[in-house]
Write a protein that holds these residues in place. Structure first.
Motif, PDB file in Angstrom:
ATOM      1  N   ASP A  66       0.601  -1.058  -0.009  1.00 25.46           N
ATOM      2  CA  ASP A  66       0.056   0.013   0.043  1.00 25.46           C
ATOM      3  C   ASP A  66       0.946   1.251   0.115  1.00 25.46           C
ATOM      4  O   ASP A  66       2.023   1.270   0.422  1.00 25.46           O
ATOM      5  N   ASP A  68       0.764   4.773   2.317  1.00 21.81           N
ATOM      6  CA  ASP A  68      -0.147   5.091   3.288  1.00 21.81           C
ATOM      7  C   ASP A  68       0.307   6.716   3.511  1.00 21.81           C
ATOM      8  O   ASP A  68       1.539   7.024   3.127  1.00 21.81           O
ATOM      9  N   VAL A  69      -0.688   7.431   3.590  1.00 22.83           N
ATOM     10  CA  VAL A  69      -0.493   8.607   4.230  1.00 22.83           C
ATOM     11  C   VAL A  69      -0.579   8.765   5.632  1.00 22.83           C
ATOM     12  O   VAL A  69      -1.648   8.462   6.164  1.00 22.83           O
ATOM     13  N   TYR A  70       0.238   9.450   6.103  1.00 20.21           N
ATOM     14  CA  TYR A  70       0.338   9.580   7.679  1.00 20.21           C
ATOM     15  C   TYR A  70       0.216  11.302   8.038  1.00 20.21           C
ATOM     16  O   TYR A  70       0.901  12.068   7.374  1.00 20.21           O
ATOM     17  N   ILE A  76      -3.972   8.101   8.131  1.00 19.75           N
ATOM     18  CA  ILE A  76      -4.939   8.760   7.589  1.00 19.75           C
ATOM     19  C   ILE A  76      -5.749   8.403   6.373  1.00 19.75           C
ATOM     20  O   ILE A  76      -6.876   8.409   6.200  1.00 19.75           O
ATOM     21  N   ARG A  77      -5.070   7.467   5.707  1.00 24.30           N
ATOM     22  CA  ARG A  77      -5.444   7.040   4.494  1.00 24.30           C
ATOM     23  C   ARG A  77      -4.424   5.903   3.760  1.00 24.30           C
ATOM     24  O   ARG A  77      -3.302   6.104   3.951  1.00 24.30           O
ATOM     25  N   ARG A  78      -5.078   4.703   3.307  1.00 24.57           N
ATOM     26  CA  ARG A  78      -4.233   3.766   2.823  1.00 24.57           C
ATOM     27  C   ARG A  78      -4.808   3.641   1.259  1.00 24.57           C
ATOM     28  O   ARG A  78      -6.010   3.385   1.030  1.00 24.57           O
ATOM     29  N   PHE A  79      -3.722   3.357   0.423  1.00 24.51           N
ATOM     30  CA  PHE A  79      -4.023   3.235  -0.922  1.00 24.51           C
ATOM     31  C   PHE A  79      -3.636   1.871  -1.617  1.00 24.51           C
ATOM     32  O   PHE A  79      -2.412   2.233  -1.638  1.00 24.51           O
ATOM     33  N   GLU A 102      -7.448   5.127  -8.985  1.00 21.60           N
ATOM     34  CA  GLU A 102      -7.616   3.878  -8.488  1.00 21.60           C
ATOM     35  C   GLU A 102      -9.085   3.360  -9.243  1.00 21.60           C
ATOM     36  O   GLU A 102      -9.530   4.257  -9.828  1.00 21.60           O
ATOM     37  N   SER A 105     -11.697   5.918  -7.959  1.00 21.75           N
ATOM     38  CA  SER A 105     -11.580   7.384  -7.721  1.00 21.75           C
ATOM     39  C   SER A 105     -10.200   7.782  -8.284  1.00 21.75           C
ATOM     40  O   SER A 105      -9.232   7.064  -8.430  1.00 21.75           O
ATOM     41  N   HIS A 107      -6.640  11.029  -7.617  1.00 24.09           N
ATOM     42  CA  HIS A 107      -6.219  11.641  -6.696  1.00 24.09           C
ATOM     43  C   HIS A 107      -4.957  12.454  -7.051  1.00 24.09           C
ATOM     44  O   HIS A 107      -4.347  12.042  -7.978  1.00 24.09           O
TER      45      HIS A 107
END
Length: 129
Positions: A66, A68-70, A76-79, A102, A105, A107
Motif C-alpha cells: 500500500d 499510506d498517508v500519515y 489517515i489513508r491507505r491506498f 484507483e 477514484s 487523486h
C-alpha cells in the motif's frame, strides 16, 4: 555511497522525505506580487503557507502492499496498489503534481515530498505498462 532507499524496497517500508520547494516558491512569488495585486498575492501566499503546513505534517510511506498517508504518527489513508490503474508525475523539469487513479477514484497531490524518491518507489511498487 549507495542510497539505501534505492535498494530493493519491495519488502520494506520507505518513508518519503519532505520537499519544501513548492511552498517556498509560492510564498516567495507572493512577495513581489504585493506591489501589483495585493489580493492575488495574499491568495498565493496563503496557499503556499497551507502547503508548507501540509509538508511539515504529512508523510507518504510506501509499504509492500500500500501507499499510506500519515499525519504525524496517525494513519489517515491507505491506498492499496491492487486498486491502482495508473499514475503520473506532471511537469518533469520541476515536478509539481502527482496523480494516481484507483478503480473508484482519482487523486492529485502536490509534490511536497522528495520527487526522485517518489518516482523510484512508484516504479518499484506499481511499474507503468
Amino acid at each position: 555511497m549507495t542510497n539505501p532507499a534505492a535498494i530493493d524496497t519491495a519488502d520494506q517500508t520507505v518513508e518519503l522525505a519532505p520537499s519544501y520547494v513548492i511552498p517556498i516558491v509560492l510564498i516567495g512569488a507572493a512577495i513581489p506580487l504585493v506591489l501589483i495585486q495585493i489580493w492575488v498575492s495574499a491568495g498565493i501566499a496563503l496557499f503556499g503557507v497551507f502547503l508548507l503546513i501540509q509538508t511539515v505534517l504529512l508523510r507518504l510511506k510506501f509499504t509492500p502492499t500500500d501507499l499510506d498517508v500519515y499525519r504525524g504518527e496517525t494513519l489517515i489513508r491507505r491506498f492499496p496498489y491492487r486498486e491502482w490503474q495508473n499514475w503520473e508525475i506532471f511537469w518533469s523539469p520541476v515536478p509539481i503534481l502527482f496523480y494516481f487513479r484507483e478503480v473508484k477514484s482519482i487523486h492529485f497531490l502536490p509534490i511536497i515530498f522528495d520527487p526522485k524518491m517518489l518516482r523510484i518507489c512508484l516504479e518499484q511498487h506499481f511499474p507503468k505498462a
